[in-house]
Write a protein that holds these residues in place. Structure first.
Motif, PDB file in Angstrom:
ATOM      1  N   GLY A 122      19.699   0.248  65.765  1.00  0.00           N
ATOM      2  CA  GLY A 122      20.056   1.496  66.446  1.00  0.00           C
ATOM      3  C   GLY A 122      19.701   1.443  67.919  1.00  0.00           C
ATOM      4  O   GLY A 122      20.459   1.916  68.779  1.00  0.00           O
ATOM      5  N   MET A 123      18.562   0.840  68.228  1.00  0.00           N
ATOM      6  CA  MET A 123      18.090   0.745  69.607  1.00  0.00           C
ATOM      7  C   MET A 123      19.057  -0.071  70.455  1.00  0.00           C
ATOM      8  O   MET A 123      19.390   0.300  71.589  1.00  0.00           O
ATOM      9  N   ILE A 151      11.663  -3.130  75.411  1.00  0.00           N
ATOM     10  CA  ILE A 151      11.714  -3.185  73.947  1.00  0.00           C
ATOM     11  C   ILE A 151      10.498  -2.481  73.356  1.00  0.00           C
ATOM     12  O   ILE A 151      10.621  -1.700  72.408  1.00  0.00           O
ATOM     13  N   ARG A 152       9.334  -2.727  73.911  1.00  0.00           N
ATOM     14  CA  ARG A 152       8.119  -2.076  73.387  1.00  0.00           C
ATOM     15  C   ARG A 152       8.239  -0.553  73.466  1.00  0.00           C
ATOM     16  O   ARG A 152       7.889   0.158  72.533  1.00  0.00           O
ATOM     17  N   GLU A 153       8.749  -0.051  74.594  1.00  0.00           N
ATOM     18  CA  GLU A 153       8.900   1.402  74.744  1.00  0.00           C
ATOM     19  C   GLU A 153       9.926   1.946  73.744  1.00  0.00           C
ATOM     20  O   GLU A 153       9.686   2.929  73.055  1.00  0.00           O
ATOM     21  N   ARG A 154      11.056   1.270  73.661  1.00  0.00           N
ATOM     22  CA  ARG A 154      12.138   1.767  72.803  1.00  0.00           C
ATOM     23  C   ARG A 154      11.806   1.647  71.315  1.00  0.00           C
ATOM     24  O   ARG A 154      12.371   2.357  70.494  1.00  0.00           O
ATOM     25  N   MET A 155      10.907   0.739  70.978  1.00  0.00           N
ATOM     26  CA  MET A 155      10.509   0.559  69.568  1.00  0.00           C
ATOM     27  C   MET A 155       9.166   1.235  69.283  1.00  0.00           C
ATOM     28  O   MET A 155       8.580   1.026  68.209  1.00  0.00           O
ATOM     29  N   SER A 156       8.691   2.059  70.206  1.00  0.00           N
ATOM     30  CA  SER A 156       7.334   2.606  70.055  1.00  0.00           C
ATOM     31  C   SER A 156       7.226   3.618  68.912  1.00  0.00           C
ATOM     32  O   SER A 156       6.117   3.979  68.509  1.00  0.00           O
ATOM     33  N   ALA A 170      10.145 -10.887  69.695  1.00  0.00           N
ATOM     34  CA  ALA A 170      10.849 -12.183  69.779  1.00  0.00           C
ATOM     35  C   ALA A 170      12.126 -12.148  68.946  1.00  0.00           C
ATOM     36  O   ALA A 170      13.174 -12.664  69.374  1.00  0.00           O
ATOM     37  N   ALA A 171      12.064 -11.531  67.775  1.00  0.00           N
ATOM     38  CA  ALA A 171      13.253 -11.443  66.910  1.00  0.00           C
ATOM     39  C   ALA A 171      14.347 -10.623  67.584  1.00  0.00           C
ATOM     40  O   ALA A 171      15.523 -10.996  67.589  1.00  0.00           O
ATOM     41  N   ILE A 172      13.949  -9.497  68.152  1.00  0.00           N
ATOM     42  CA  ILE A 172      14.942  -8.635  68.817  1.00  0.00           C
ATOM     43  C   ILE A 172      15.561  -9.381  70.003  1.00  0.00           C
ATOM     44  O   ILE A 172      16.787  -9.349  70.205  1.00  0.00           O
ATOM     45  N   LEU A 173      14.745 -10.075  70.767  1.00  0.00           N
ATOM     46  CA  LEU A 173      15.272 -10.823  71.917  1.00  0.00           C
ATOM     47  C   LEU A 173      16.219 -11.926  71.477  1.00  0.00           C
ATOM     48  O   LEU A 173      17.216 -12.202  72.150  1.00  0.00           O
ATOM     49  N   ASP A 174      15.931 -12.536  70.340  1.00  0.00           N
ATOM     50  CA  ASP A 174      16.848 -13.559  69.808  1.00  0.00           C
ATOM     51  C   ASP A 174      18.227 -12.959  69.571  1.00  0.00           C
ATOM     52  O   ASP A 174      19.257 -13.591  69.866  1.00  0.00           O
ATOM     53  N   VAL A 175      18.264 -11.752  69.026  1.00  0.00           N
ATOM     54  CA  VAL A 175      19.565 -11.102  68.775  1.00  0.00           C
ATOM     55  C   VAL A 175      20.228 -10.737  70.095  1.00  0.00           C
ATOM     56  O   VAL A 175      21.426 -10.977  70.291  1.00  0.00           O
ATOM     57  N   VAL A 176      19.441 -10.200  71.021  1.00  0.00           N
ATOM     58  CA  VAL A 176      19.990  -9.819  72.328  1.00  0.00           C
ATOM     59  C   VAL A 176      20.611 -11.044  73.010  1.00  0.00           C
ATOM     60  O   VAL A 176      21.674 -10.969  73.618  1.00  0.00           O
ATOM     61  N   GLU A 177      19.925 -12.172  72.890  1.00  0.00           N
ATOM     62  CA  GLU A 177      20.389 -13.382  73.576  1.00  0.00           C
ATOM     63  C   GLU A 177      21.380 -14.188  72.750  1.00  0.00           C
ATOM     64  O   GLU A 177      21.745 -15.299  73.115  1.00  0.00           O
TER      65      GLU A 177
END
Ligand code: FES
Ligand code: FES
Length: 181
Positions: A122-123, A151-156, A170-177
Motif C-alpha cells: 500500500g505504501m 521508508i521508516r517514516e512511511r512504515m512507522s 532492505a526487502a522494500i528497497l529490493d522491490v523499489v529497485e
C-alpha cells in the motif's frame, strides 16, 4: 441489511469481495473487519496484535489502500474489494514483496509480517501517487525518492517486536529497485 432475530440480537448481512471472491456474511454490526476476516472467514493470515490501531499487524488492503482492519467495522465495507496476505500471492507464486521479505529475512517470529507486507504494498502505491510524508524534504515534489528515512517514516505504523527493521527496509528497497517483479 439489518435483521433482528427472535432473541432480539441484531445482525447485519453484508457482501464483500475478499481476495477476488465475493463473500456474504451475517454478523453483529459491531464486528471489526479484522474479526470478520479471522473469525468468520477463517483468514488467519491477518494478525491481531493490539486490537486498537497501534501495531499495524492487522493491515490489509481495501480498494488498494492500506488500512488497520481492527479499527474499522466490517459493515462499513459493503461492496469493497479487500486483499489480505493470502490474496497477495501463493506459495508457488509469491507477490514480489513476499519474495523480497523471504530473501531478505525480513522477519524473525513472523507475527507482524503479513501486516508489514500489506502495508509495504500500500505504501508503494502512495509513493507512486506522489503522496508526501513527514520525512519528504519537498512536499510539492511529485517525484518522491524512497530513502531509508522515507521508508521508516512511511512504515512507522507497523511495529516489529523482533526489530527486523533493517531487513524489512532492505526487502522494500529490493522491490523499489526492481530486484523482484
Ligand atoms: Fe490492528 Fe494492532 S491489531 S493495529
Ligand atoms: Fe516478530 Fe516482527 S518478526 S514481531
Amino acid at each position: 441489511m439489518s435483521v433482528s432475530t427472535a432473541t432480539g440480537t441484531n445482525t447485519s448481512e453484508i457482501q464483500i469481495s475478499v481476495n477476488g471472491r465475493v463473500r456474504r456474511l451475517v454478523l453483529d454490526p459491531r464486528t471489526s473487519l479484522l474479526d470478520a476476516l479471522r473469525e468468520h472467514l477463517h483468514l488467519t493470515g491477518t494478525k491481531k496484535g493490539c486490537d486498537h490501531g497501534q501495531c499495524g499487524a492487522c493491515t490489509v488492503l481495501i480498494n488498494d489502500r492500506r488500512i488497520n482492519s481492527c479499527l474499522t467495522l466490517a459493515v462499513m465495507h459493503e461492496g469493497d474489494d479487500i486483499v489480505t496476505i493470502e490474496g497477495l500471492g501463493s506459495p508457488g507464486a509469491l507477490h514480489p514483496m513476499q519474495a523480497a521479505f523471504v530473501e531478505r529475512d525480513g522477519f524473525q517470529c513472523g507475527y507482524c509480517t503479513p501486516g508489514q507486507i500489506c502495508s509495504a504494498v500500500g505504501m508503494l502505491a502512495e509513493v507512486k501517487a506522489g503522496w508526501p510524508s513527514h520525512a519528504t524534504a519537498d512536499v510539492a515534489s511529485v517525484r518522491i525518492v524512497l530513502t531509508d528515512a522515507e521508508i521508516r517514516e512511511r512504515m512507522s505504523g507497523n511495529i516489529c517486536r523482533c526489530a527486523a527493521y533493517p531487513n524489512i527496509i532492505a526487502a522494500i528497497l529490493d522491490v523499489v529497485e526492481g530486484r523482484h517483479r
